[in-house]
Design an enzyme around this catalytic site. Structure first.
Site, PDB file in Angstrom:
ATOM      1  N   THR A 137     -10.019  -1.122   9.362  1.00 13.18           N
ATOM      2  CA  THR A 137      -9.109  -2.105   9.930  1.00 13.18           C
ATOM      3  C   THR A 137      -8.093  -1.454  10.838  1.00 13.18           C
ATOM      4  O   THR A 137      -7.665  -0.348  10.576  1.00 13.18           O
ATOM      5  CB  THR A 137      -8.370  -2.815   8.766  1.00 13.18           C
ATOM      6  OG1 THR A 137      -9.348  -3.366   7.907  1.00 13.18           O
ATOM      7  CG2 THR A 137      -7.424  -3.853   9.262  1.00 13.18           C
ATOM      8  N   GLY A 150      -5.989  -0.867   5.818  1.00 20.15           N
ATOM      9  CA  GLY A 150      -6.676   0.000   4.874  1.00 20.15           C
ATOM     10  C   GLY A 150      -7.149  -0.669   3.610  1.00 20.15           C
ATOM     11  O   GLY A 150      -6.608  -0.409   2.527  1.00 20.15           O
ATOM     12  N   GLY A 151      -8.168  -1.562   3.693  1.00 19.42           N
ATOM     13  CA  GLY A 151      -8.788  -2.139   2.514  1.00 19.42           C
ATOM     14  C   GLY A 151      -7.784  -2.771   1.568  1.00 19.42           C
ATOM     15  O   GLY A 151      -6.862  -3.468   1.989  1.00 19.42           O
TER      16      GLY A 151
END
Length: 533
Positions: A345, A427-428
């Site tokens: 992302t 980040g997830g």
């Protein structure tokens, strides 16, 4: 606001009337160039976002999704441009799987990012849509030197994805480009030019859509022309929770921003201010609030059309107070979901002198995403179907024409209905955790945006393990262990703690001008920068 820089990076915040902060410097410069051509914050954000698909392909691409929160000078607007699963998918297609496929065509949903670019430009932009692609096309056609973090991520991805359909176009020499090597991708420039010329129509209902659908058919995949043509970016009302005299805003489900709001809401009922900044006791409360929030998020959040509880129920003060009572300020706990009463992302932000602010995020999810690349286009397709579950009867169970639970979430902070800060942490599953930590560092501890980003981070990883950055003091680590946590200290340079970008509007105008003034920070954990114009 505390202007000291107590943490290792010692990056100075950027203070300017017009700012853009991204995770890659060439993209930040593209945003600055949009300002230079007379564009506003929305134009700068889009120019940077489009450039990021070229200069940071390891984290996002033309075939990803996007969300945005936009302060237009008077009100806050939300945009959800996440795509749906192919209409022909059924739960039976994935029966027997413990989890959704991570790679390949069965991880691909309709990409919504291109539609987001056009929707934002059409409603709020000042520059012509085609103008926003200028720097991205130049980087793709003429080439650019690959930056250090991205070259490392590219090499890691190449090991796993080299066998996926079409991925060889991103490793034409059989390997990823090294730091400083020039990367060119003329086919990607052609695709961006086609998107610009057709205002995105080609991607969903024209020549590009036909190429995507034909490649899917060639590999027996379900994604069709009608699936692409059905996509629409959706304007939504942001959802918020009150905290310390401010309002924290997120995109409503199917985004997981609700997890950040639940955690922030729980924090408001904990003895946070009785703990010392940077202490184990303070970090413990944050971690426990986040574990509670994840338990609720993973049980209740999904495509809003399929949820069985409402966002209002999950954020009700009485419910948050009840959940907070489960937390022992001195001991780590384990939490199941509550039941409210019935009834890879990139993130960037930008702001301009006229008061507009943008919180924008786009992603291919796990690095390059599915690993599938449509030949001759540079379109790397995301793997957002991984956000579904295969559990029968779950609100987020995979089905046709449904949006998966989404990890990418832009955030925004207001006070009394006035803009304070656009921020995000890519980040997830780090994203809601990062939002919680940025809110605490900025609002409660009073750090400036750069210092708030620089502060050492914790993360509950996808397996539920608590991981800490090596900069967390040893005394804090030992304190957490005494409270029953089992933290794992990551090696220096580990990239699992996300990348923050923040733009805060300054309260005081010491220059006598009526222009807005901002302070921006960009995460030292990535290659990016904040740029003022």
């Amino acid at each position: 606001m505390n202007w000291n820089l107590p943490f290792p990076s010692a990056r100075q915040p950027v203070v300017a009337r017009n700012v853009v902060a991204t995770s890659q410097p060439l993209a930040a410069q593209a945003g600055a160039q949009a300002f230079a051509r007379g564009g506003n914050a929305i134009d700068a954000a889009l120019a940077a976002a489009i450039a990021l698909t070229v200069v940071e392909p390891t984290m996002n691409g033309i075939g990803g999704d996007a969300f945005a929160l936009v302060w237009d000078g008077a009100a806050l607007h939300g945009l959800n441009s996440s795509g749906r699963s192919p209409a022909s998918w059924t739960p039976e297609r994935f029966a027997g799987l413990a989890a959704m496929p991570m790679r390949g065509w069965d991880s691909v949903t309709v990409p919504g990012g291109v539609a987001a670019w056009h929707a934002l430009s059409e409603r709020f932009g000042k520059l012509p849509f085609e103008d926003l692609f200028r720097d991205a096309m130049r980087y793709a056609r003429e080439g650019f030197p690959v930056s250090p973090v991205i070259s490392h991520q590219w090499a890691q991805a190449a090991k796993e994805l080299h066998m996926q359909p079409g991925f060889s176009e991103f490793i034409p020499q059989g390997r990823a480009p090294r730091t400083g090597e020039i990367w060119k991708f003329a086919a990607q420039a052609d695709t961006l030019e086609e998107i610009a010329r057709t205002r995105g129509e080609s991607f969903y209902r024209g020549a590009l859509a036909q190429k995507i659908a034909a490649f899917a058919a060639e590999h027996g995949a379900a994604l069709s022309l009608s699936d692409l043509a059905a996509h629409q970016a959706e304007w939504v009302d942001p959802v918020s929770v009150a905290f310390r005299g401010h309002e924290v805003h997120e995109i409503p489900p199917n985004g997981i921003g609700m997890a950040a709001l639940i955690a922030v809401g729980v924090m408001d009922h904990l003895p946070y201010e009785k703990t010392a900044p940077g202490s184990a006791e303070r970090m413990h409360l944050e971690i426990e609030a986040m574990r509670l929030a994840f338990a609720d998020a993973h049980m209740h959040l999904a495509d809003v059309d399929h949820m069985r509880v409402t966002q209002e129920q999950l954020l009700a003060p009485a419910y948050l107070r009840e959940r907070a009572r489960l937390i022992d300020p001195e001991r780590a706990g384990q939490y199941g979901p509550g039941q409210p009463p019935s009834g890879g992302t990139v993130y960037l932000c930008a702001a301009d002198a006229e008061g507009r602010m943008v919180s924008f995020i786009q992603s291919n999810y796990k690095g390059f995403g599915s690993g599938v690349v449509v030949p001759g286009t540079g379109i790397a397709l995301h793997n957002r179907a991984l956000g579904f579950v295969t559990t029968p009867g779950h609100v987020n169970q995979v089905a046709g024409g449904k949006r998966p639970l989404h990890s990418i979430i832009p955030a925004f902070l207001t006070r009394g209905g006035q803009p304070v800060m656009a921020f995000g942490v890519m980040g997830g599953n780090m994203q809601p955790q990062g939002h919680l930590q940025m809110v605490m560092r900025y609002l409660v501890e009073g750090w400036n945006p750069q210092a708030a980003s620089d502060a050492p981070r914790w993360r509950i990883d996808d397996a539920g393990q608590l991981i800490l950055e090596p900069a967390v003091p040893q005394a804090v680590v030992e304190g957490l262990r005494r409270m029953g946590h089992t933290p794992k200290i990551m090696v220096p340079g580990n990239l699992e703690f996300g990348s923050a970008q923040l733009v805060a509007r300054l309260d005081a105008d010491i220059s006598g001008t009526t222009d807005a003034v901002y302070a921006a920070g960009s995460d030292h954990r990535r290659d990016g920068q904040a740029v003022g114009y």
